[in-house]
Design a protein around this motif. Structure first.
Motif, mmCIF file in Angstrom:
data_model
loop_
_atom_site.group_PDB
_atom_site.id
_atom_site.type_symbol
_atom_site.label_atom_id
_atom_site.label_comp_id
_atom_site.label_asym_id
_atom_site.label_seq_id
_atom_site.Cartn_x
_atom_site.Cartn_y
_atom_site.Cartn_z
ATOM 1 N N ASP A 76 -39.781 -30.756 12.102
ATOM 2 C CA ASP A 76 -38.383 -31.597 12.434
ATOM 3 C C ASP A 76 -38.219 -31.351 12.881
ATOM 4 O O ASP A 76 -36.781 -32.310 13.347
ATOM 5 C CB ASP A 76 -38.021 -30.056 11.450
ATOM 6 N N GLU A 77 -38.494 -30.596 14.497
ATOM 7 C CA GLU A 77 -38.210 -31.503 16.012
ATOM 8 C C GLU A 77 -38.415 -32.643 16.404
ATOM 9 O O GLU A 77 -37.634 -33.004 16.123
ATOM 10 C CB GLU A 77 -38.677 -30.211 16.785
ATOM 11 N N ILE A 78 -39.622 -33.194 15.790
ATOM 12 C CA ILE A 78 -39.929 -34.353 16.277
ATOM 13 C C ILE A 78 -38.785 -35.870 15.457
ATOM 14 O O ILE A 78 -38.504 -36.537 15.812
ATOM 15 C CB ILE A 78 -41.116 -34.774 16.016
ATOM 16 N N ALA A 79 -38.421 -35.291 14.148
ATOM 17 C CA ALA A 79 -38.104 -35.991 13.664
ATOM 18 C C ALA A 79 -37.023 -35.901 13.674
ATOM 19 O O ALA A 79 -36.149 -37.634 14.148
ATOM 20 C CB ALA A 79 -38.463 -35.662 11.759
ATOM 21 N N GLY A 80 -36.035 -35.298 14.527
ATOM 22 C CA GLY A 80 -34.855 -35.212 14.900
ATOM 23 C C GLY A 80 -34.820 -36.437 16.771
ATOM 24 O O GLY A 80 -34.069 -36.960 17.386
ATOM 25 N N MET A 81 -36.068 -36.625 16.843
ATOM 26 C CA MET A 81 -36.137 -37.401 17.903
ATOM 27 C C MET A 81 -36.587 -38.975 18.221
ATOM 28 O O MET A 81 -36.502 -39.309 19.206
ATOM 29 C CB MET A 81 -37.277 -36.914 18.977
#
Length: 143
Positions: free
Chosen positions: A63-68
């Motif tokens: 999820d954090e990566i998706a926000g990147m």
């Protein structure tokens, strides 16, 4: 370069096709179409998968990566988030260094038993208190 079939992407990225399908479900990658039943990807997906792998290695959640990624798929990485993760890694490295040194001492300690070694006893107390080793990790996420 032409579109890449899911098997080619899996091979080049070093991940199983099931991971690609999972990343697709999470919105991290998107096929550009299908040839028969097989997903087809733009060659740029390989760079995106490399960024995902780097993020996972650094300990970011999917999820954090998706926000990147910006809506157009271009990387949009929060520098403060990267700095915070680097600080967290520094803490983990320090803690693991103390753990390593304590274990090396215990392995070479001349005390008659580990129970009599003050350094090993400190290590046990720290372990019991949860203050030795890396910070507790979040529950692992599927590939």
């Amino acid at each position: 370069m032409t579109e890449l079939d899911i098997a080619e992407v899996a091979h080049r990225a070093g991940v199983p096709a099931s991971t690609l399908r999972y990343y697709e479900e999470k919105g991290l990658i998107s096929p550009v179409g299908r040839r028969g039943l097989r997903r087809q990807y733009d060659p740029g997906v390989l760079e995106r998968l490399a960024l995902i792998a780097l993020g996972r290695t650094a300990g970011f959640s999917l999820d954090e990566i998706a926000g990147m990624f910006a809506p157009d798929g271009q990387p949009r990485i929060d520098r403060q988030l990267l700095a915070a993760r680097a600080d967290e890694l520094d803490r983990t490295i320090r803690e693991l260094g103390v753990l390593r040194d304590s274990l090396r001492h215990a392995a070479a300690c001349s005390a008659p038993s580990h129970a009599e070694c003050p350094t090993f006893r400190r290590l046990l107390r720290a372990a019991a208190a949860g203050t030795v080793g890396p910070a507790r990790k979040r529950a692992p996420q599927p590939p």
